[in-house]
Write a protein that holds these residues in place. Structure first.
Motif: not given
Length: 235
Positions: A19-23, A40-47
Motif C-alpha cells: 500500500a505504501t509503494l502504491r501511494r 521499472g519504477l516499482n523497483y526504483v520506488a521500492a528500494l
C-alpha cells in the motif's frame, strides 16, 4: 506489479508495504501525467522506500531522479528516451569493448535484451541491494552517465566468458549471473572508473542527439503500422 516487487522482502510482501509503494507510485503519476506509471519504477520506488525514513522522502527522491538526474522521456509511453539510451550504449560498447561488441553482433545478440531492464530499474532488480546503493550514490553525484559505465563494466568483467558464448541465451545467462553475484561494489566501481575509463556528460549528450532522430523515426513508423492495423481491423 506490486506483488512482484522484491516479493521475498518481509515488509514489501505485506499489505502495508504494498500500500505504501502504491501511494508513492500513484502520487508521482499525478505529479507527472506524461510519465504516469511505467514498469521499472516499482523497483526504483521500492528500494527508495527501504532506505528513506518516510514515504514522502522516497517520493521526493523519486522525483529528483526522474526530473533532474535521468534523461528525459525514459519512462514515457513510447520509452523514447530508453530507446535512445540503448543505442548510445551499443555505440559505447563498440568503442570501449570492441572484441565483445563484435562477437555479440556475430551471434545476433542485441545488448538491449539485458540493458533495457538495467537502465529502467537503475540496476535495482539485477544487482545485490548494497551494490545498487553504491551505484546510486555515484548516480546522484555524477549523473546518468554512470549507468553506462556500470553497464560497460559488467560486460567487461565477463569479457572472456562472453567471447566463448555461441548462443544468445548463453550470453544472457552469463550477464544475468554476473550481475546477480556482484556482491563487492568496490570491485564493480573499480572496473567502472579504472578499466572502462571516464565518460563525460558532453560525450553522452552528443551521442544522444545523434541517435534521437533515428529513434523517433522508428517509433513514428511503428505507430503508423499500428494505426494501419487498427483501421484494417475496424473495417
Amino acid at each position: 506489479d506490486l506483488p512482484r516487487t522484491f516479493p521475498t522482502h518481509p515488509w514489501l510482501d505485506t499489505p502495508e508495504g504494498q500500500a505504501t509503494l502504491r501511494r508513492v507510485l500513484v502520487g508521482y503519476s499525478f505529479r507527472d501525467s506524461e510519465v504516469g506509471y511505467c514498469q521499472g519504477l516499482n523497483y526504483v520506488a521500492a528500494l527508495l522506500l527501504l532506505v528513506m525514513q518516510t514515504e514522502e522522502d522516497a517520493f521526493w527522491m523519486l522525483a529528483v531522479l526522474l526530473e533532474n538526474v535521468l534523461v528525459n522521456d525514459c519512462y514515457t509511453d513510447n520509452l523514447s528516451g530508453c530507446h535512445v539510451e540503448q543505442r548510445v550504449f551499443k555505440d559505447l560498447l563498440a568503442k570501449k569493448c570492441p572484441r565483445i561488441a563484435a562477437h555479440l553482433e556475430a551471434i545476433g545478440f542485441d545488448v538491449s535484451l539485458v540493458a533495457t531492464e538495467w537502465f529502467l530499474c537503475l540496476f535495482s532488480k539485477c544487482l545485490p541491494s548494497e551494490t545498487t546503493m553504491r551505484v546510486w550514490d555515484v548516480l546522484f553525484n555524477e549523473g546518468a552517465k554512470v549507468l553506462f559505465q556500470v553497464a560497460l563494466a559488467i560486460f567487461k568483467m565477463k569479457e572472456e566468458e562472453l567471447l566463448t558464448a555461441h548462443q544468445i541465451g548463453d550470453a544472457i545467462n552469463i550477464l544475468q549471473a554476473a550481475s546477480h553475484h556482484l556482491y563487492d561494489p568496490d570491485e564493480l566501481l573499480t572496473v567502472c572508473f579504472d578499466k572502462i575509463g571516464s565518460l563525460t556528460t558532453n560525450t553522452i549528450t552528443k551521442q544522444r542527439k545523434k541517435q534521437e532522430p533515428t529513434v523517433m523515426a522508428e517509433l513514428d513508423q511503428r505507430l503508423r503500422r499500428l494505426n494501419s492495423v487498427k483501421q484494417y481491423d475496424e473495417q
